[in-house]
Design an enzyme around this catalytic site. Sequence first.
Site, PDB file in Angstrom:
ATOM      1  CG  ASN A  44      67.326  74.674  50.602  1.00 43.99           C
ATOM      2  OD1 ASN A  44      66.896  75.359  51.539  1.00 43.99           O
ATOM      3  ND2 ASN A  44      66.570  74.284  49.599  1.00 43.99           N
ATOM      4  CD1 TRP A  45      70.720  73.387  56.536  1.00 44.72           C
ATOM      5  CD2 TRP A  45      70.530  74.826  58.246  1.00 44.72           C
ATOM      6  NE1 TRP A  45      71.872  73.309  57.280  1.00 44.72           N
ATOM      7  CE2 TRP A  45      71.787  74.183  58.327  1.00 44.72           C
ATOM      8  CE3 TRP A  45      70.201  75.778  59.210  1.00 44.72           C
ATOM      9  CZ2 TRP A  45      72.703  74.473  59.350  1.00 44.72           C
ATOM     10  CZ3 TRP A  45      71.112  76.061  60.226  1.00 44.72           C
ATOM     11  CH2 TRP A  45      72.342  75.407  60.294  1.00 44.72           C
ATOM     12  CE  LYS A  46      65.009  70.993  50.669  1.00 46.53           C
ATOM     13  NZ  LYS A  46      64.348  70.165  49.724  1.00 46.53           N
ATOM     14  CG  HIS A 128      64.203  75.170  45.937  1.00 49.54           C
ATOM     15  ND1 HIS A 128      63.237  74.214  46.105  1.00 49.54           N
ATOM     16  CD2 HIS A 128      65.379  74.580  46.259  1.00 49.54           C
ATOM     17  CE1 HIS A 128      63.803  73.082  46.520  1.00 49.54           C
ATOM     18  NE2 HIS A 128      65.104  73.283  46.622  1.00 49.54           N
ATOM     19  CD  GLU A 130      61.477  71.861  48.487  1.00 49.01           C
ATOM     20  OE1 GLU A 130      61.823  72.687  49.348  1.00 49.01           O
ATOM     21  OE2 GLU A 130      62.010  70.744  48.368  1.00 49.01           O
ATOM     22  CD  GLU A 202      68.274  72.121  43.705  1.00 46.25           C
ATOM     23  OE1 GLU A 202      69.048  71.677  44.540  1.00 46.25           O
ATOM     24  OE2 GLU A 202      67.194  72.647  43.995  1.00 46.25           O
ATOM     25  N   GLY A 208      64.979  65.468  47.495  1.00 46.74           N
ATOM     26  CA  GLY A 208      64.386  64.895  48.704  1.00 46.74           C
ATOM     27  C   GLY A 208      63.837  63.493  48.505  1.00 46.74           C
ATOM     28  CB  SER A 248      69.045  62.709  46.638  1.00 49.65           C
ATOM     29  OG  SER A 248      67.648  62.869  46.847  1.00 49.65           O
ATOM     30  N   GLY A 269      70.198  69.635  50.275  1.00 55.29           N
ATOM     31  CA  GLY A 269      69.082  69.769  51.208  1.00 55.29           C
ATOM     32  C   GLY A 269      69.295  68.872  52.416  1.00 55.29           C
ATOM     33  N   GLY A 270      68.635  67.711  52.408  1.00 57.83           N
ATOM     34  CA  GLY A 270      68.614  66.820  53.565  1.00 57.83           C
ATOM     35  C   GLY A 270      69.962  66.580  54.224  1.00 57.83           C
TER      36      GLY A 270
HETATM   37  C1  PEP Z   1      67.217  71.045  47.589  1.00 56.68           C
HETATM   38  O1  PEP Z   1      66.225  71.217  48.269  1.00 56.68           O
HETATM   39  O2  PEP Z   1      67.683  71.978  46.922  1.00 56.68           O
HETATM   40  C2  PEP Z   1      67.821  69.720  47.572  1.00 56.68           C
HETATM   41  C3  PEP Z   1      68.734  69.473  46.691  1.00 56.68           C
HETATM   42  O3  PEP Z   1      67.337  68.832  48.505  1.00 56.68           O
HETATM   43  P1  PEP Z   1      67.869  67.327  48.746  1.00 56.68           P
HETATM   44  O4  PEP Z   1      69.383  67.381  48.804  1.00 56.68           O
HETATM   45  O5  PEP Z   1      67.274  66.930  50.051  1.00 56.68           O
HETATM   46  O6  PEP Z   1      67.405  66.518  47.601  1.00 56.68           O
END
Ligand code: PEP
Length: 297
Positions: A44-46, A128, A130, A202, A208, A248, A269-270
């Site tokens: 997930n590049w956001k 998600h 967010e 999640e 994040g 994370s 994500g990150g």
């Molecule tokens: C996400 O945004 O779905 C996610 C899991 O982000 P991160 O890996 O950065 O926690």
Amino acid sequence: MSDWKEQVERVVRQVVAEVLSAEGDAALQDLSSGSLRKPLVAANWKMHQTRAEVRQFADRLPELSASVESVICPPAILLPILAEALGVDSPVRLGAQNMHPANKGAFTGEHSAPMLRDADARYVIVGHSERRGLFGEEDDFVAEKVKAALKAGLRPILCIGEVLAEREEGATFRVLRGQLTAALSELGAPAPDPADLVVAYEPIWAIGTGRTASVAQAGEALAFVRERLAEIFGWAWADRVRLLYGGSATPENATDLASRPDLDGFLVGGASLDPEKFARIVLAMHEARAAKKEGPR
Ligand code: PEP
């Protein structure tokens, strides 16, 4: 395919799955070993990356194990650039980060499932945290999206998870149950093809933040999700749905997390912005699944 043909196909698949489960413990044990669920790691590049960065990412991306389905969800505007940068022979699939449940209409700034499909997306992240937290998306809207995605031939990656206060007050399972039940409430019978639905657990406190759920926390949450899916659609069906962990995830913690029997992959994500890290998480998933197959039954 017309709606009625799709429905007939789904009923046939569901009947076959029920027959398989009725064949007894041996068949169930095979299913629970995960052998019918192809691991999946989704990025997930956001709201990150430019066209130039997408091309650099594709150039630097190591070869990925074919035993794991790898999906990248860039900002929608970058889907064609990513497709071009990866090349037609790439095993990496494209996904979107969001969609609107209507096929078209006066919804400024939105993208519909058929549009995303037309841009070669195969997956779409839905619900998600967010989107729920920052853009006020409620459970019933998420449910409409799940339905519309499946109808358009997009596989939803449905995100569910609790905030820290809910975990601390012991409400995690109640929250997961509520979000899952609501998100699937529009589907009705027959159930969709289980291979088309992906659920990502999640925990919001882990997204994040650099704080990851423990292996035990992730494992019990995913087992709970599968159990709840079984209550709705039956075990044979639930055993074929892929469940991801997100929050994370990194190459460093992926191996331990991937040891859990119900974990079929990650939503990242990150760490997914770095091609080497993304590839190492895919590799960890490949190795964990290989180890599960070799291990005692
Ligand atoms: C996400 O945004 O779905 C996610 C899991 O982000 P991160 O890996 O950065 O926690």
